[in-house]
Design an enzyme around this catalytic site. Structure first.
Site, PDB file in Angstrom:
ATOM      1  N   ASP A   1       0.870  -1.169   0.000  1.00  0.00           N
ATOM      2  CA  ASP A   1       0.000   0.000   0.000  1.00  0.00           C
ATOM      3  C   ASP A   1       0.914   1.228   0.000  1.00  0.00           C
ATOM      4  OD1 ASP A   1      -2.086   1.755  -0.033  1.00  0.00           O
ATOM      5  OD2 ASP A   1      -3.179   0.873   1.636  1.00  0.00           O
TER       6      ASP A   1
HETATM    7  C1  BGC Z   1      -5.066   3.345   0.010  1.00  0.00           C
HETATM    8  C2  BGC Z   1      -5.118   2.415  -1.192  1.00  0.00           C
HETATM    9  C3  BGC Z   1      -4.911   3.219  -2.456  1.00  0.00           C
HETATM   10  C4  BGC Z   1      -3.569   3.936  -2.358  1.00  0.00           C
HETATM   11  C5  BGC Z   1      -3.260   4.794  -3.568  1.00  0.00           C
HETATM   12  C6  BGC Z   1      -3.809   4.171   0.011  1.00  0.00           C
HETATM   13  O1  BGC Z   1      -3.851   5.147   0.998  1.00  0.00           O
HETATM   14  O2  BGC Z   1      -5.140   2.589   1.194  1.00  0.00           O
HETATM   15  O3  BGC Z   1      -6.354   1.753  -1.238  1.00  0.00           O
HETATM   16  O4  BGC Z   1      -4.960   2.400  -3.583  1.00  0.00           O
HETATM   17  O5  BGC Z   1      -3.603   4.803  -1.233  1.00  0.00           O
HETATM   18  O6  BGC Z   1      -4.092   5.898  -3.615  1.00  0.00           O
END
Ligand code: BGC
Length: 829
Positions: A229
């Site tokens: 993530d």
């Molecule tokens: C979220 C993800 C997301 C990523 C990119 C993170 O903070 O948990 O679900 O895909 O950011 O935006």
């Protein structure tokens, strides 16, 4: 399968793609270069590959308008696999229009608590429903040459302390509930990518979790790549050895050149990097990304087919919770409709956080009702109360100009909303310090005092006709959870404006004090009147029919924080009570992304849940209100009577960074059903405008158990039903939830039509997970050696770890919800 010197086990096509590449090139591929792009290795013909956020549409790096699909919970409410394939095709196609070959969707975490901030983004409280819908969506996405990324692996069900929290979950619960949607996504969806969560599971960071990542690869046969993530990677060696393949976003903080260093000084073997790179590149090859020269241009493509699929998905998600013969409205008999409620003239079509995007268009319920019925019926409107947190942004044409630190203009472009969000500088030439101005024209519709709001990540201010009205540069407000946790509190200025007299609105914003994400939300609205409630009651009293649209919005439900209450925000409960009392021909419409406490539900003549339904939500609402479409949705999560009854109560959102999954297997409906607790609306519930009969089932037992039943539409109009199959073990040896969903089929039939639905139940439909019993066995041996109790003649054999079916009786229930069972048959295994 081979195991390298550092203990990592791989069954990937090791080295195939990495052959001939320098260590530096290979290491570079293990990290992004910017927010959304992977590294290119031109000498080996490897292009940069772009990723885009989902799941409710493809946002694209520059937020160019895109198809806004219904949110995850709405998709969960469709119970429709075939529709999910089509929705996935739209998502995949739209990702390509953003030049992306990887989409960060779907989210398959479960609705453990209705207060979870990302509940709206994920499908359901049930792992089978979630997994099967996700797998179908993934197949649709991947048919478009785009890798889907199932997320967030795993036990990521709370937003509080989201970067550090530790989910404490027992093995059975993990296997039977939280891992299951991922397993189905891998095995049935053949998903090509998986994102690890920010959280820890039983003390180990998800991105470093060897045990969990080896279940993924060795047990389930996952052949795709594992991505972190965003900003989650905390270690170089532990993460790569556990099985993480790529750090996002870039530039690299822990992978990339840091991994090359780790190889040079012997902490990681080069084969380990080769395996990670091979997995990444083999996915890129499978989806065709290696044929691209570079990520394509980001464009906006608005196709009639996509609109139609989004419309069907929204219709198919709407759940008619109650209906005392109010819906569908007989439009021909109506002269006036009052459209009331704080969400009536707002298009609340998505939740907040990384799942947001710029839709091709936003249509509010009021606008859709006016457009479709306005020539036949007089449509009046009153908000009734105010639930606004962030003032509504303006959708107007803006000129956006970007400047470097010397004030040189580097880029000029058009924008269409006063919500600004930059996941990095919009042009590389802007350098480290940059700023932008956006200028447009606003024409008030009424005389009065207007409120101008500013939330900033960076330093901003808003000028009306050259006068500073809100100043976040001189007086920066304190930080808040807004703008994905990077924003400030909202500051509000006021200005008197005249109806029809246009003013220039100018927003200045710099990236000062905003190292990662720069943004501003500028809102404008006329200050609300003081007598909102009485005006709404008056409008409702005078109308032939009332539609009250209540709910939440992307401030109340967002990534970054959990909700603190199940209640409708503001005075909405009072509003609904008073309107229902004032006019019995009232349909209450719930426009929210999660279950809510509805203390007045039994007094609502009709109650329709429309969720955050994407760009087509309001038109689909009119389709359902008028009976052009049957309300096709069924609840993917229980609506409890009160928060104190919910399974995670007392263990949500956790404390001191620890989230104990104390309810274990009894999550969601498994809890209410096993404990025989009354609920407001049960899992699976939803009414049709017609009636269905579920015939007596027949059963054939062989390698699988096949259950068949005839379903007949016995009403006088076309409609939709979802037949649900639950399995209940009779006198199980171990604790089992009472009933569990093991099959579902959605049918659409005309009046008098019948069809046969078939459910095939394999071993897993009856199985539970037998955890590793080594400790128990050792303890028993010790007990025997201490001669505490007489040793039994035959030492008891421990059951082997794994999926276990105990012989015995099982009940198979067919019905319309967990608590509306039409038939039960028994099977002995
Ligand atoms: C979220 C993800 C997301 C990523 C990119 C993170 O903070 O948990 O679900 O895909 O950011 O935006």
């Amino acid at each position: 399968m081979k195991s390298d010197a550092t203990g990592r086990v791989d069954d990937a096509p090791t080295g195939v793609f990495a052959q001939g590449m320098s260590l530096e090139d290979k290491a570079a591929l293990t990290a992004g270069t910017d927010m959304w792009t992977t590294a290119a290795v031109p000498a080996h013909g490897i292009p940069a590959v772009r990723m885009t956020d989902g799941p409710a549409g493809a946002r694209g790096p520059n937020r160019s308008p895109s198809v806004a699909l219904p949110s995850g919970i709405a998709l969960g409410a469709t119970w429709d696999r075939q529709l999910m394939v089509e929705v996935g095709e739209v998502l995949g196609h739209q990702s390509r229009t953003k030049g992306a070959r990887v989409v960060l969707a779907p989210t398959v975490n479960l609705h453990r608590s209705p207060l979870g901030g990302r509940t709206f983004e994920s499908f359901s409280e049930d792992p089978l429903l979630t997994g099967q819908l996700a797998a179908a969506l993934i197949r649709g996405v991947q048919s478009q040459g785009v890798a889907a990324t199932v997320k967030h692996f795993v036990a990521n069900e709370a937003e509080t302390d989201r970067f550090v929290s530790n989910s404490v979950v027992d093995e059975r619960t993990l296997r039977e509930l939280y891992l299951l949607p991922f397993e189905i996504a891998v095995k049935d969806g053949r998903v090509q990518a998986l994102m690890t969560g920010y959280n820890r599971v039983n003390g180990v960071w998800c991105g470093e979790h060897r045990e969990l990542l080896s279940i993924l690869r060795e047990e389930w046969g996952f052949e795709g790549f594992v991505v972190s993530d965003w900003y989650a990677v905390g270690s170089t060696v532990d993460s790569i050895l556990a099985g993480l393949d790529i750090e996002m976003p870039g530039p690299a903080r822990t992978f990339g050149s840091h991994l090359a260093d780790a190889v040079r000084d012997g902490r990681v073997s080069e084969e380990t990097i080769d395996a990670a790179v091979s997995r990444l590149l083999s996915v890129f090859e499978r989806i065709g990304a290696l044929d691209d020269d570079a990520p394509g241009e980001e464009v906006s493509v608005d196709l009639p087919d996509h609109r139609a699929i989004a419309r069907r998905a929204a219709q198919g998600s709407m759940v008619l919770l109650r209906n005392e013969s109010v819906l569908p409205f007989d439009v021909d008999s109506l002269r006036t409709i009052a459209v009331v409620g704080p969400n009536a003239d707002q298009a609340q079509i998505m939740g907040g956080g990384s799942a947001t995007l710029e839709p091709h268009y936003r249509v509010s319920p009021l606008e859709a009702i006016r457009r479709r019925l306005g020539d036949r019926v007089e449509v009046t409107h009153e908000p009734g109360c105010d639930t606004t947190v962030t003032l509504p942004s303006l959708d107007i044409d803006l000129d956006e100009a970007f400047f470097d630190s010397d004030g040189n203009e580097v880029l000029r472009r058009k924008a269409s909303t006063t919500r600004f969000l930059y996941f990095g500088p919009p042009s590389e030439e802007l350098g480290d310090r940059w700023s932008m101005t956006a200028t447009g024209v606003f024409t008030p519709t009424d005389d009065g005092v207007y409120e101008i709001g500013l939330v900033q990540s960076g330093r901003g201010r808003v000028l009306i006709d050259g006068e500073v009205v809100v100043d976040g540069v001189a007086n920066p407000p304190p930080p808040s959870t807004r703008i994905l946790g990077f924003g400030s509190d909202q500051i509000i200025g006021r200005v008197a404006l005249k109806a029809g007299v246009s003013v220039e609105i100018k927003v200045d914003l710099s990236n000062e004090s905003a190292p990662i994400l720069v943004g501003a939300v500028v809102g404008v609205r006329r200050k609300p009147a003081d007598d909102l409630l009485s005006r709404a009651i008056d409008a409702a009293t005078k109308a032939d029919a009332v539609v009250v649209v209540v709910g939440t919005n992307d401030d109340w439900e967002s990534e970054g924080y959990d909700r603190t209450s199940l209640n409708l925000p503001g005075d909405q409960d009072e509003l609904v009570r008073r309107i229902c009392a004032a006019n019995p021909n009232t349909a209450v419409v719930l426009n929210a992304g999660s279950p809510l406490d509805l203390p007045w539900a039994e007094d609502a003549p009709a109650l329709l849940e429309i969720w955050f339904g994407g760009q087509e939500m309001s038109d689909a609402l009119v389709d359902v209100l008028t009976g052009e479409a049957d309300p096709g949705g069924r609840l993917p999560s229980t609506f409890p009577l009160r928060i104190e009854h919910t399974p995670a109560f007392g263990n949500f959102p956790g404390e001191n960074g620890e989230v104990r999954y104390g309810e274990g297997l009894l999550m969601g409906y498994r809890w209410y059903d096993s404990r025989q607790l009354e609920v407001a609306f049960p899992f699976g519930h939803g009414l049709s405008y017609t009636e269905f009969e579920i015939g007596l089932p027949s059963m054939t037992i062989g390698q699988t158990v096949v259950v068949e039943t005839e379903v007949t539409n016995i009403g006088d109009r076309r409609g939709v039903e979802v037949i649900q199959l639950y399995v209940e073990p009779v006198d199980p040896d171990v604790m089992r939830p009472r009933k569990e969903l093991k099959g579902f089929e959605k049918v659409e039939l005309g009046p008098g039509e019948s069809t046969v639905v078939e459910f095939v139940l394999d071993v897993r439909a009856f199985a539970y997970w037998q955890p590793d019993g080594t400790d128990y066995g050792a303890a028993k041996e010790r007990q025997a050696s201490m001669q505490i109790s007489a040793a039994p003649d035959e030492p008891e054999e421990l059951k082997p770890t794994g999926w276990t079916v105990d012989p015995g009786k099982y009940r198979v229930h067919l019905g319309r919800s967990i608590s509306d069972i039409s038939h039960t048959v028994e099977v002995t295994l």
